[in-house]
Design a protein around this motif. Structure first.
Motif, PDB file in Angstrom:
ATOM      1  N   LYS A  92      78.085  27.537 -89.796  1.00  0.00           N
ATOM      2  CA  LYS A  92      77.946  26.084 -89.916  1.00  0.00           C
ATOM      3  C   LYS A  92      77.997  25.627 -91.373  1.00  0.00           C
ATOM      4  O   LYS A  92      78.238  24.458 -91.655  1.00  0.00           O
ATOM      5  N   HIS A  93      77.757  26.536 -92.288  1.00  0.00           N
ATOM      6  CA  HIS A  93      77.698  26.183 -93.702  1.00  0.00           C
ATOM      7  C   HIS A  93      79.046  26.291 -94.407  1.00  0.00           C
ATOM      8  O   HIS A  93      79.156  25.940 -95.582  1.00  0.00           O
ATOM      9  N   CYS A  94      80.050  26.796 -93.709  1.00  0.00           N
ATOM     10  CA  CYS A  94      81.410  26.790 -94.265  1.00  0.00           C
ATOM     11  C   CYS A  94      81.935  25.356 -94.244  1.00  0.00           C
ATOM     12  O   CYS A  94      81.552  24.552 -93.400  1.00  0.00           O
ATOM     13  N   ASP A  95      82.828  25.039 -95.148  1.00  0.00           N
ATOM     14  CA  ASP A  95      83.433  23.706 -95.154  1.00  0.00           C
ATOM     15  C   ASP A  95      84.391  23.548 -93.985  1.00  0.00           C
ATOM     16  O   ASP A  95      84.624  22.440 -93.497  1.00  0.00           O
ATOM     17  N   ALA A  96      84.971  24.643 -93.554  1.00  0.00           N
ATOM     18  CA  ALA A  96      85.781  24.692 -92.328  1.00  0.00           C
ATOM     19  C   ALA A  96      85.790  26.147 -91.891  1.00  0.00           C
ATOM     20  O   ALA A  96      85.712  27.057 -92.719  1.00  0.00           O
ATOM     21  N   ALA A  97      85.858  26.367 -90.584  1.00  0.00           N
ATOM     22  CA  ALA A  97      85.822  27.745 -90.085  1.00  0.00           C
ATOM     23  C   ALA A  97      86.547  27.831 -88.757  1.00  0.00           C
ATOM     24  O   ALA A  97      86.541  26.888 -87.966  1.00  0.00           O
ATOM     25  N   GLU A  98      87.181  28.976 -88.537  1.00  0.00           N
ATOM     26  CA  GLU A  98      87.864  29.220 -87.267  1.00  0.00           C
ATOM     27  C   GLU A  98      87.722  30.681 -86.885  1.00  0.00           C
ATOM     28  O   GLU A  98      87.690  31.568 -87.747  1.00  0.00           O
ATOM     29  N   PHE A  99      87.627  30.903 -85.567  1.00  0.00           N
ATOM     30  CA  PHE A  99      87.623  32.249 -85.022  1.00  0.00           C
ATOM     31  C   PHE A  99      89.053  32.599 -84.615  1.00  0.00           C
ATOM     32  O   PHE A  99      89.772  31.764 -84.070  1.00  0.00           O
ATOM     33  N   PHE A 100      89.441  33.839 -84.873  1.00  0.00           N
ATOM     34  CA  PHE A 100      90.758  34.318 -84.484  1.00  0.00           C
ATOM     35  C   PHE A 100      90.555  35.432 -83.468  1.00  0.00           C
ATOM     36  O   PHE A 100      90.037  36.503 -83.802  1.00  0.00           O
ATOM     37  N   SER A 101      90.931  35.167 -82.213  1.00  0.00           N
ATOM     38  CA  SER A 101      90.668  36.111 -81.136  1.00  0.00           C
ATOM     39  C   SER A 101      91.929  36.825 -80.691  1.00  0.00           C
ATOM     40  O   SER A 101      93.045  36.306 -80.828  1.00  0.00           O
ATOM     41  N   SER A 102      91.736  38.020 -80.163  1.00  0.00           N
ATOM     42  CA  SER A 102      92.867  38.810 -79.690  1.00  0.00           C
ATOM     43  C   SER A 102      93.505  38.182 -78.460  1.00  0.00           C
ATOM     44  O   SER A 102      94.661  38.446 -78.155  1.00  0.00           O
ATOM     45  N   GLU A 103      92.756  37.358 -77.742  1.00  0.00           N
ATOM     46  CA  GLU A 103      93.273  36.627 -76.595  1.00  0.00           C
ATOM     47  C   GLU A 103      92.415  35.389 -76.379  1.00  0.00           C
ATOM     48  O   GLU A 103      91.323  35.275 -76.913  1.00  0.00           O
ATOM     49  N   ARG A 104      92.924  34.458 -75.619  1.00  0.00           N
ATOM     50  CA  ARG A 104      92.204  33.203 -75.398  1.00  0.00           C
ATOM     51  C   ARG A 104      90.966  33.438 -74.531  1.00  0.00           C
ATOM     52  O   ARG A 104      91.029  34.103 -73.507  1.00  0.00           O
ATOM     53  N   VAL A 105      89.853  32.883 -74.986  1.00  0.00           N
ATOM     54  CA  VAL A 105      88.591  32.992 -74.257  1.00  0.00           C
ATOM     55  C   VAL A 105      88.119  31.582 -73.922  1.00  0.00           C
ATOM     56  O   VAL A 105      87.963  30.749 -74.817  1.00  0.00           O
ATOM     57  N   LYS A 106      87.872  31.295 -72.649  1.00  0.00           N
ATOM     58  CA  LYS A 106      87.577  29.941 -72.209  1.00  0.00           C
ATOM     59  C   LYS A 106      86.276  29.388 -72.795  1.00  0.00           C
ATOM     60  O   LYS A 106      86.171  28.216 -73.119  1.00  0.00           O
ATOM     61  N   VAL A 107      85.269  30.245 -72.943  1.00  0.00           N
ATOM     62  CA  VAL A 107      83.947  29.749 -73.342  1.00  0.00           C
ATOM     63  C   VAL A 107      83.850  29.411 -74.822  1.00  0.00           C
ATOM     64  O   VAL A 107      82.913  28.740 -75.247  1.00  0.00           O
ATOM     65  N   PHE A 108      84.809  29.876 -75.643  1.00  0.00           N
ATOM     66  CA  PHE A 108      84.760  29.606 -77.072  1.00  0.00           C
ATOM     67  C   PHE A 108      86.122  29.117 -77.572  1.00  0.00           C
ATOM     68  O   PHE A 108      87.163  29.603 -77.140  1.00  0.00           O
ATOM     69  N   GLU A 109      86.064  28.183 -78.498  1.00  0.00           N
ATOM     70  CA  GLU A 109      87.297  27.700 -79.110  1.00  0.00           C
ATOM     71  C   GLU A 109      87.742  28.684 -80.184  1.00  0.00           C
ATOM     72  O   GLU A 109      86.952  29.082 -81.048  1.00  0.00           O
ATOM     73  N   SER A 110      89.011  29.071 -80.145  1.00  0.00           N
ATOM     74  CA  SER A 110      89.515  30.021 -81.127  1.00  0.00           C
ATOM     75  C   SER A 110      91.027  29.894 -81.240  1.00  0.00           C
ATOM     76  O   SER A 110      91.678  29.254 -80.414  1.00  0.00           O
ATOM     77  N   VAL A 111      91.556  30.533 -82.280  1.00  0.00           N
ATOM     78  CA  VAL A 111      93.004  30.639 -82.444  1.00  0.00           C
ATOM     79  C   VAL A 111      93.414  31.974 -81.832  1.00  0.00           C
ATOM     80  O   VAL A 111      93.063  33.039 -82.354  1.00  0.00           O
ATOM     81  N   ALA A 112      94.097  31.947 -80.699  1.00  0.00           N
ATOM     82  CA  ALA A 112      94.500  33.175 -80.013  1.00  0.00           C
ATOM     83  C   ALA A 112      95.752  33.740 -80.661  1.00  0.00           C
ATOM     84  O   ALA A 112      96.781  33.063 -80.741  1.00  0.00           O
ATOM     85  N   VAL A 113      95.669  34.973 -81.150  1.00  0.00           N
ATOM     86  CA  VAL A 113      96.815  35.609 -81.797  1.00  0.00           C
ATOM     87  C   VAL A 113      97.520  36.602 -80.872  1.00  0.00           C
ATOM     88  O   VAL A 113      98.555  37.157 -81.223  1.00  0.00           O
ATOM     89  N   ASN A 114      96.911  36.829 -79.683  1.00  0.00           N
ATOM     90  CA  ASN A 114      97.512  37.698 -78.671  1.00  0.00           C
ATOM     91  C   ASN A 114      97.895  39.067 -79.232  1.00  0.00           C
ATOM     92  O   ASN A 114      98.996  39.571 -79.000  1.00  0.00           O
ATOM     93  N   GLU A 115      96.986  39.637 -79.980  1.00  0.00           N
ATOM     94  CA  GLU A 115      97.220  40.946 -80.576  1.00  0.00           C
ATOM     95  C   GLU A 115      95.879  41.660 -80.701  1.00  0.00           C
ATOM     96  O   GLU A 115      94.935  41.117 -81.285  1.00  0.00           O
ATOM     97  N   SER A 116      95.777  42.874 -80.167  1.00  0.00           N
ATOM     98  CA  SER A 116      94.510  43.603 -80.182  1.00  0.00           C
ATOM     99  C   SER A 116      94.351  44.488 -81.416  1.00  0.00           C
ATOM    100  O   SER A 116      93.230  44.849 -81.781  1.00  0.00           O
ATOM    101  N   ASP A 117      95.458  44.849 -82.060  1.00  0.00           N
ATOM    102  CA  ASP A 117      95.390  45.671 -83.264  1.00  0.00           C
ATOM    103  C   ASP A 117      94.762  44.865 -84.405  1.00  0.00           C
ATOM    104  O   ASP A 117      95.222  43.764 -84.734  1.00  0.00           O
ATOM    105  N   THR A 118      93.710  45.410 -85.003  1.00  0.00           N
ATOM    106  CA  THR A 118      92.946  44.669 -86.010  1.00  0.00           C
ATOM    107  C   THR A 118      93.797  44.280 -87.213  1.00  0.00           C
ATOM    108  O   THR A 118      93.689  43.164 -87.737  1.00  0.00           O
ATOM    109  N   TRP A 119      94.644  45.197 -87.673  1.00  0.00           N
ATOM    110  CA  TRP A 119      95.477  44.918 -88.838  1.00  0.00           C
ATOM    111  C   TRP A 119      96.446  43.783 -88.556  1.00  0.00           C
ATOM    112  O   TRP A 119      96.615  42.867 -89.361  1.00  0.00           O
ATOM    113  N   LEU A 120      97.068  43.816 -87.376  1.00  0.00           N
ATOM    114  CA  LEU A 120      97.998  42.751 -87.022  1.00  0.00           C
ATOM    115  C   LEU A 120      97.270  41.422 -86.841  1.00  0.00           C
ATOM    116  O   LEU A 120      97.798  40.363 -87.174  1.00  0.00           O
TER     117      LEU A 120
END
Length: 318
Positions: A92-120
């Motif tokens: 909450k203390h960031c000026d802006a923040a986003e979660f980047f998830s390996s796939e879309r999750v309904k319960v949380f807002e995130s940017v889905a990158v559709n990739e499970s490999d951490t480096w990618l």
């Protein structure tokens, strides 16, 4: 005779092998010296409070308002409990923040990158962040969902650091001659660093897309290799006593170590008063840290901080 010949051949082979190793290592040293001669490792320290106190009130207000940090947190569906804890606490203390998830999750807002490999995932998150926010933020902070961050301490540390310079910082280590930042403790990239990284991510020869190597490398080492090829080097963040500000352990682990190493000064031997991150945390431990850092107050005690970092507009931070 045969035994003498065999010994002679073994000696020749051993000598040739040693000579080859010395030659190879010599080339590595020379290559490192020639390629990095213009870089000298720095232990970047927090600014001096006395210098800030010399500023006028108007200058301090303008300075505190000028620091804006964008936070990135890569997550996977199995991290849901940690995801929730981060969302309810320090982010909450960031000026802006986003979660980047390996796939879309309904319960949380995130940017889905559709990739499970951490480096990618990291590559795609950095490309997204740069393209969307390159004109809005000068500092990009990435942390895993097991990390708790004190953003105000991060902003204070960044005072006097030039985001137009190519460097990234956190807690550094050296492996095989390569200095890199431990992602477990969080990593901060300047706008110049993420700009160079964004360009290099499109060049496979300079920045590998996958971890398919002779030796499997971690994402933090791959990031360091890409950044080094872009002329960006890792810097260690510490206080004026040399204590790390980005930590890859919990406070409890540091206290246990201090009990053994500094039995007469456990608190002083543990951690920096200006610590920015602690890691390897459970959701419950994050909420405990949130209570200790932001909510617990000693009645009648007034803090005389030189700067106040106000929360972003519309934030519900504590």
């Amino acid at each position: 005779m045969l035994s003498e010949c065999s010994s002679f051949l073994k000696g020749v082979m051993l000598g040739s092998t040693v000579f080859a190793l010395i030659t190879i290592l010599g080339h590595i040293r020379l290559g490192r010296r020639n390629g990095m001669h213009d870089h000298e490792h720095h232990h970047l320290q927090a600014p001096n409070k006395e210098e800030i106190l010399k500023m006028s009130e108007a200058e301090r207000v303008e300075l505190s308002n000028s620091f804006r940090v964008y936070c990135l947190v890569p997550v996977t569906p199995k991290d849901v409990s940690l995801w929730a804890a981060v969302k309810e606490t320090w982010i909450k203390h960031c000026d802006a923040a986003e979660f980047f998830s390996s796939e879309r999750v309904k319960v949380f807002e995130s940017v889905a990158v559709n990739e499970s490999d951490t480096w990618l995932m990291l590559r795609m998150a950095y490309i997204y962040a740069f393209n969307k926010y390159k004109d809005q933020y000068n500092w990009f902070f990435l942390a895993y969902p097991t990390t708790f961050a004190v953003i105000e301490n991060l902003k204070y540390f960044l005072l006097g650091k030039d985001p137009s310079q190519p460097f990234y910082l956190g807690q550094t280590e050296i492996k095989g001659g390569l200095e890199y930042v431990r992602l477990e403790g969080g990593v901060v990239l300047s706008i110049e660093s993420i700009k160079r990284l964004n360009h290099l991510l499109t060049v496979t020869q300079m920045c590998p897309e996958e971890e398919r190597q002779i030796w499997k490398m971690t994402e933090e080492v791959l990031l360091a290799l890409c950044l080094r090829n872009a002329g960006v080097f890792a810097e260690n963040a510490e206080d004026d006593e040399g204590k790390n500000l980005f930590n890859t352990k919990t406070i409890g682990m540091f206290i246990k170590e201090a009990i053994t190493d500094y039995p007469n000064d456990i608190v002083g031997g543990c951690c920096s008063d200006m610590a920015i991150t602690f890691s390897r945390l459970t959701p419950d431990q994050m909420h405990v840290l949130m209570y200790g850092v932001y909510r617990l107050r000693a009645f009648g005690h007034i803090f005389s901080d030189a700067l106040v970092f106000l929360p972003p507009n519309g934030s519900d931070n504590d």
